[in-house]
Design an enzyme around this catalytic site. Structure first.
Site, PDB file in Angstrom:
ATOM      1  N   ARG A   8       0.542  -1.295  -0.009  1.00 26.39           N
ATOM      2  CA  ARG A   8       0.002  -0.026   0.038  1.00 26.39           C
ATOM      3  C   ARG A   8       0.928   1.322  -0.175  1.00 26.39           C
ATOM      4  NH1 ARG A   8      -4.886  -1.878  -1.605  1.00 26.39           N
ATOM      5  NH2 ARG A   8      -5.363  -3.858  -0.452  1.00 26.39           N
ATOM      6  N   HIS A  48       5.158  -9.675  -6.519  1.00 26.87           N
ATOM      7  CA  HIS A  48       3.946  -8.927  -6.814  1.00 26.87           C
ATOM      8  C   HIS A  48       4.160  -7.488  -6.468  1.00 26.87           C
ATOM      9  CE1 HIS A  48      -0.035  -8.001  -6.868  1.00 26.87           C
ATOM     10  NE2 HIS A  48      -0.425  -9.147  -6.944  1.00 26.87           N
ATOM     11  N   TYR A  79       0.115  -2.595  -4.903  1.00 26.26           N
ATOM     12  CA  TYR A  79      -1.135  -2.143  -5.145  1.00 26.26           C
ATOM     13  C   TYR A  79      -1.104  -0.683  -5.439  1.00 26.26           C
ATOM     14  CZ  TYR A  79      -2.864  -6.491  -3.353  1.00 26.26           C
ATOM     15  OH  TYR A  79      -2.931  -7.871  -3.208  1.00 26.26           O
ATOM     16  N   HIS A  97      -0.604  -5.544 -11.481  1.00 18.50           N
ATOM     17  CA  HIS A  97      -2.145  -5.153 -11.829  1.00 18.50           C
ATOM     18  C   HIS A  97      -1.989  -4.011 -13.140  1.00 18.50           C
ATOM     19  CE1 HIS A  97      -4.102  -6.643  -7.911  1.00 18.50           C
ATOM     20  NE2 HIS A  97      -3.238  -7.669  -8.646  1.00 18.50           N
ATOM     21  N   GLU A 153      -1.666  -9.467 -14.725  1.00 22.27           N
ATOM     22  CA  GLU A 153      -2.390 -10.239 -14.183  1.00 22.27           C
ATOM     23  C   GLU A 153      -3.948  -9.920 -14.634  1.00 22.27           C
ATOM     24  OE1 GLU A 153      -4.491 -11.110  -9.710  1.00 22.27           O
ATOM     25  OE2 GLU A 153      -2.365 -10.095 -10.003  1.00 22.27           O
ATOM     26  N   ASP A 179      -5.642 -15.403 -12.454  1.00 21.08           N
ATOM     27  CA  ASP A 179      -6.110 -15.288 -11.452  1.00 21.08           C
ATOM     28  C   ASP A 179      -7.589 -15.927 -11.422  1.00 21.08           C
ATOM     29  OD1 ASP A 179      -7.759 -14.613  -8.946  1.00 21.08           O
ATOM     30  OD2 ASP A 179      -5.946 -13.495  -8.616  1.00 21.08           O
ATOM     31  N   HIS A 209     -10.381 -14.008 -10.074  1.00 20.83           N
ATOM     32  CA  HIS A 209     -10.689 -12.611 -10.864  1.00 20.83           C
ATOM     33  C   HIS A 209     -11.493 -13.145 -12.146  1.00 20.83           C
ATOM     34  CE1 HIS A 209      -7.167 -10.645  -8.981  1.00 20.83           C
ATOM     35  NE2 HIS A 209      -8.171 -10.598  -8.186  1.00 20.83           N
ATOM     36  N   HIS A 227      -2.845 -17.555 -10.314  1.00 18.48           N
ATOM     37  CA  HIS A 227      -2.950 -17.178  -8.759  1.00 18.48           C
ATOM     38  C   HIS A 227      -4.152 -18.117  -8.474  1.00 18.48           C
ATOM     39  CE1 HIS A 227      -1.068 -12.912  -8.663  1.00 18.48           C
ATOM     40  NE2 HIS A 227      -0.173 -13.971  -8.259  1.00 18.48           N
ATOM     41  N   ASP A 247     -14.015  -8.320  -6.647  1.00 14.61           N
ATOM     42  CA  ASP A 247     -12.656  -9.125  -6.391  1.00 14.61           C
ATOM     43  C   ASP A 247     -12.549  -9.499  -4.887  1.00 14.61           C
ATOM     44  OD1 ASP A 247     -10.189  -9.713  -6.173  1.00 14.61           O
ATOM     45  OD2 ASP A 247      -9.296  -7.909  -6.743  1.00 14.61           O
ATOM     46  N   HIS A 293     -11.263 -12.964  -2.709  1.00 10.80           N
ATOM     47  CA  HIS A 293     -11.118 -14.206  -2.512  1.00 10.80           C
ATOM     48  C   HIS A 293     -11.611 -15.029  -1.306  1.00 10.80           C
ATOM     49  CE1 HIS A 293      -6.972 -12.851  -4.675  1.00 10.80           C
ATOM     50  NE2 HIS A 293      -8.226 -12.494  -5.466  1.00 10.80           N
ATOM     51  N   GLU A 304      -3.376 -17.116  -2.833  1.00 10.31           N
ATOM     52  CA  GLU A 304      -3.614 -15.637  -2.368  1.00 10.31           C
ATOM     53  C   GLU A 304      -5.042 -15.690  -1.391  1.00 10.31           C
ATOM     54  OE1 GLU A 304      -1.616 -12.667  -5.628  1.00 10.31           O
ATOM     55  OE2 GLU A 304      -3.978 -13.518  -5.903  1.00 10.31           O
TER      56      GLU A 304
END
Length: 277
Positions: free
Chosen positions: A37, A67, A70, A107, A142, A176, A179, A211, A224, A226, A256
């Site tokens: 973040r 990865h 974000y 992303h 992704e 993913d 996703h 993913h 989104d 999971h 994830e």
């Protein structure tokens, strides 16, 4: 055997992640290249990386996946955000070059018109700046859920971005499961058809990682979220088809799901139990 791992913390460095991966029965792992973040990256300990590289070779561990944060938005119209994404991605790739064979997943970002040609140009422009012909790290776009302004919910967008990049041999896609299911691709009842569509649009040769996440909401929800393996709308039968599909079974899988490391260990064993060797 299914090559599968999960997302691990970088707190104890590369060797810490490597040892933890083996403890929980993983043969690969994923980690954030920096604060997910924010922009801060942990200082790279090259001695730790070198020791890990030997450890990974000895134990058949990898390919590891970094990865991206974000906070990156390669699809932004804002010049400052574009510069930020360009700088961070170049630095991330440079750091991953110290671990041969590493993957770098990101992303594509958000944009008011996520299916537009403008989006393709913005993301491709950054990739054309940061990718080098001699780099060892493979960069993966992704697949996304397509919620709101999110870019990457359609295979066509990913294909157009890749087609617009010069060093496309350094590019691939990470599928993913949660996703694509949220984006409306029915990988439970029509996995063959979804992968044929991917092959026709992007090319299965571009599909380099998975993913592995169950979906908290139903097909085409656009959400989104999971779920743990077997506890969502993809379910165990869905994952049985995924881990055994000829186009997917030999790819590296990265969990994830909402779990701690011991929970990941149980999911790794569960998914390996679904695979027909």
């Amino acid at each position: 055997m299914l090559n599968i791992g999960c997302h691990l913390s970088t707190t104890l460095g590369y060797m810490g992640m490597g040892k933890e991966a083996l403890r929980i029965g993983a043969t690969t792992f994923q980690f954030f290249t920096r604060n997910p973040r924010g922009a801060k990256a942990k200082a790279l300990d090259l001695d730790d990386v070198a020791i890990f590289n030997g450890f990974a070779r000895d134990h058949g561990l990898g390919p590891i996946m970094g990865h991206a944060s974000y906070t990156l938005n390669p699809a932004s119209r804002d010049a400052h955000k574009q510069d930020y994404a360009r700088e961070i991605m170049a630095d991330d790739i440079g750091r991953l070059e110290h671990t041969p064979g590493a993957l770098y997943n990101f992303h594509p970002g958000t944009h008011p018109e996520p299916l537009s040609e403008e989006v393709v140009g913005l993301v491709a422009d950054i990739l054309n700046t940061v990718l080098r012909s001699d780099q060892r790290t493979l960069v993966l776009l992704e697949t996304m859920s397509g919620q709101g302004s999110e870019v990457g919910g359609r295979f066509e967008t990913l294909a157009a971005i890749i087609d617009s990049v010069a060093h496309k041999d350094r590019l691939g896609v990470c599928l993913d499961t949660a996703h694509v299911f949220a984006a409306g691709y029915d990988i439970v009842n029509g996995l063959d058809g979804v992968l044929r569509q991917f092959d026709k649009t992007v090319g299965l040769k571009r599909l380099r990682a998975v993913h592995c996440n169950d979906a908290k909401f139903p097909l085409a929800s656009g959400k989104d979220r999971h779920a743990a393996i077997g506890e969502g709308h993809i379910g165990l039968d869905g994952f049985r088809g995924i881990v055994n599909h000829p186009a997917l079974k030999d790819l590296p899988f990265y969990l994830e799901t909402p779990n701690d490391n011991d929970g990941y260990s149980r999911e790794i064993a569960l998914l390996r139990g679904l695979k027909k060797d």
